[in-house]
Design an enzyme around this catalytic site. Sequence first.
Site, PDB file in Angstrom:
ATOM      1  N   ASP A 196      22.462  34.839 -17.773  1.00 54.30           N
ATOM      2  CA  ASP A 196      22.838  34.260 -19.056  1.00 54.30           C
ATOM      3  C   ASP A 196      24.327  34.536 -19.148  1.00 54.30           C
ATOM      4  O   ASP A 196      24.730  35.669 -19.438  1.00 54.30           O
ATOM      5  CB  ASP A 196      22.085  34.938 -20.206  1.00 54.30           C
ATOM      6  CG  ASP A 196      22.369  34.246 -21.521  1.00 54.30           C
ATOM      7  OD1 ASP A 196      23.558  34.024 -21.820  1.00 54.30           O
ATOM      8  OD2 ASP A 196      21.427  33.910 -22.238  1.00 54.30           O
ATOM      9  N   HIS A 197      25.146  33.509 -18.861  1.00 54.63           N
ATOM     10  CA  HIS A 197      26.561  33.828 -18.664  1.00 54.63           C
ATOM     11  C   HIS A 197      27.230  34.352 -19.939  1.00 54.63           C
ATOM     12  O   HIS A 197      28.263  35.007 -19.867  1.00 54.63           O
ATOM     13  CB  HIS A 197      27.321  32.648 -18.025  1.00 54.63           C
ATOM     14  CG  HIS A 197      27.647  31.526 -18.963  1.00 54.63           C
ATOM     15  ND1 HIS A 197      26.758  30.541 -19.282  1.00 54.63           N
ATOM     16  CD2 HIS A 197      28.785  31.241 -19.649  1.00 54.63           C
ATOM     17  CE1 HIS A 197      27.329  29.691 -20.115  1.00 54.63           C
ATOM     18  NE2 HIS A 197      28.564  30.091 -20.356  1.00 54.63           N
ATOM     19  N   HIS A 260      21.698  31.834 -24.874  1.00 54.52           N
ATOM     20  CA  HIS A 260      22.969  32.480 -25.211  1.00 54.52           C
ATOM     21  C   HIS A 260      23.014  33.015 -26.651  1.00 54.52           C
ATOM     22  O   HIS A 260      23.423  34.150 -26.887  1.00 54.52           O
ATOM     23  CB  HIS A 260      24.133  31.508 -25.027  1.00 54.52           C
ATOM     24  CG  HIS A 260      24.112  30.809 -23.700  1.00 54.52           C
ATOM     25  ND1 HIS A 260      23.806  31.447 -22.524  1.00 54.52           N
ATOM     26  CD2 HIS A 260      24.361  29.522 -23.350  1.00 54.52           C
ATOM     27  CE1 HIS A 260      23.879  30.585 -21.522  1.00 54.52           C
ATOM     28  NE2 HIS A 260      24.210  29.411 -21.997  1.00 54.52           N
TER      29      HIS A 260
END
Length: 512
Positions: A196-197, A260
């Site tokens: 999950d950047h 996110h």
Amino acid sequence: MKNPFRKDLVSRSRPEPCTVVIFGATGDLTHRKLVPALYNLQVEGALPAGVKMIGFARREKSDEEFRQGLEKLNKKVSRSGHDEAIWAEFAQNVHYHQSEFLDLDGYRRLSETLDAIDRERGGHGSRLFYIASSPSFFDDILENLKQAGLNQCNCGEGCWARVIVEKPFGTDLPTAQHLNRVVNRTFEEKDTYRIDHYLGKETAQNIMVLRFANAIFEPLWNNRSIDHIQITCSENLGMEGGRGGYYDKAGALRDMVQNHLLQLLSLVAMEPPTDLSADGVRDEKVKVLRSLRQWDTPELVEQNVVRAQYVAGHVDGENVVGYREEDRVDPESMTESYVALKILVDTWRWSGVPFYVRMGKQLPKKATEISIHFKEPPTVLFNALSGGVPGGNVLVIRIQPDEGISLRMVSKIPGSSLRMEPVKMDFHYSTSFGKGSPEAYERLLLDSMAGDATLFARRDEVEEAWKFIDHIERAWHEVKRPLKMSEYVAGTWGPKDADDLLARDGRKWRRL
Ligand SMILES: NC(=O)C1=CN([C@@H]2O[C@H](COP(=O)(O)OP(=O)(O)OC[C@H]3O[C@@H](n4cnc5c(N)ncnc54)[C@H](OP(=O)(O)O)[C@@H]3O)[C@@H](O)[C@H]2O)C=CC1
Ligand SMILES: O=C1O[C@H](COP(=O)(O)O)[C@@H](O)[C@H](O)[C@H]1O
């Protein structure tokens, strides 16, 4: 006294040399994010010596052609610019492997290539498999890695085989559970890194530091002092880069909120972990996700969630088409490009404190922020006669751009009369630390090489988040009476219905 951060500073594992195999290596993510991240780590001297990269994809290419394509993009997007000498050093460790994802023989050939690399290194080696393909291939790639014996290393010399799985991790709870089963029967959970950047962004990582390394915030971080919290992610882009096909099946809620934004919410709402181990932190985050009040009837969804699509307008001075006119989007699409929702976290700490979350495409600017709105002080001293207090304190965590934190306070305007005005105490990463933040993928790649999964989502987190999202999707798409799809003009701050959502509670969205 026990200091959980001490552990992090002293004994965070070091990234280890390995071969990184990227599945989908001729794709957009590899070119725009992954390779520039590896290159920047090399520039900073953070990439362990001996890291090699193999790009796995379908089209025919030589190593040289592959490197040239990567270099062209790196020149455009690398945050530290492009240095020919450093690139040359980096590129000599980059190779291309042509194969179909579905062809087991391709994985056997990959295994031979990896063995040859390890022999050159003088022994066994660790492998990091990064699945950056379309999600429809995730299962097959995982199964084929297992079939080819690449899913573990039994050499007994401390080598490892880890897998990073890109988003989307499923499209609903059943598909996420299915993918989790495939992942868990092919790789061990400890070797699985669900990316999950947003968790790799400096500012997201700083949420825990802000809360738990400063004594002043935590006593106020609860329903006694906080009125409500807003999380906004605004984008000034539409369906560029041919993303319409993917996006029209996903929508803002699945694309950004499920992962996110719920991750950001968990970091803001979680209890202090007992330590900074991956499970210590993830145990606390998952408790937040389990405590979300479920909007599990169409009526509750109607009251608490707004969805919308943009119609033609202007963004950054350019004319833009409406969502339904975008390339690869169904002209009768019922997919939202904007969502705003009220979320309640049913815990002792957050009882009665709404979290308002919104995300939209083609809004006026790109910005993600979390704002903590504190309760207003009692009006005993500064009442209507003195003009009243102009609003409460607001702590704003700017996730991006202009990363930083600001605190809105009220101050007396200099002069003889008692007049007040809000002022801001502002911290900017760039000025305080003299440099910009690294890209999220840099940190996440290094952490996976170090075996640190703290900033990756665990199986139960992903599934809890889907449970919450699925109720809303079901109400939107499966009921006989379809719920409203609002509209907003591209380049504006979203539909009026989103303003009304807060107005009903006597609140307003913060202006970004
Ligand atoms: N792009 C982005 O900014 C982001 C992407 N992601 C995720 O990353 C993943 C990849 O996205 P993206 O890079 O944009 O995708 P692309 O469509 O740009 O790339 C797909 C890649 O898969 C390869 N491929 C497709 N079919 C096969 C096959 N049958 N056998 C072998 N290779 C095949 C393509 O190879 P070839 O070209 O040779 O056909 C190409 O390398 C997705 O899960 C996406 O959700 C997540 C966040 C952001
Ligand atoms: O995962 C995704 O993220 C991007 C936004 O990422 P950011 O780091 O630029 O904020 C979003 O545009 C995309 O739709 C989504 O799939």
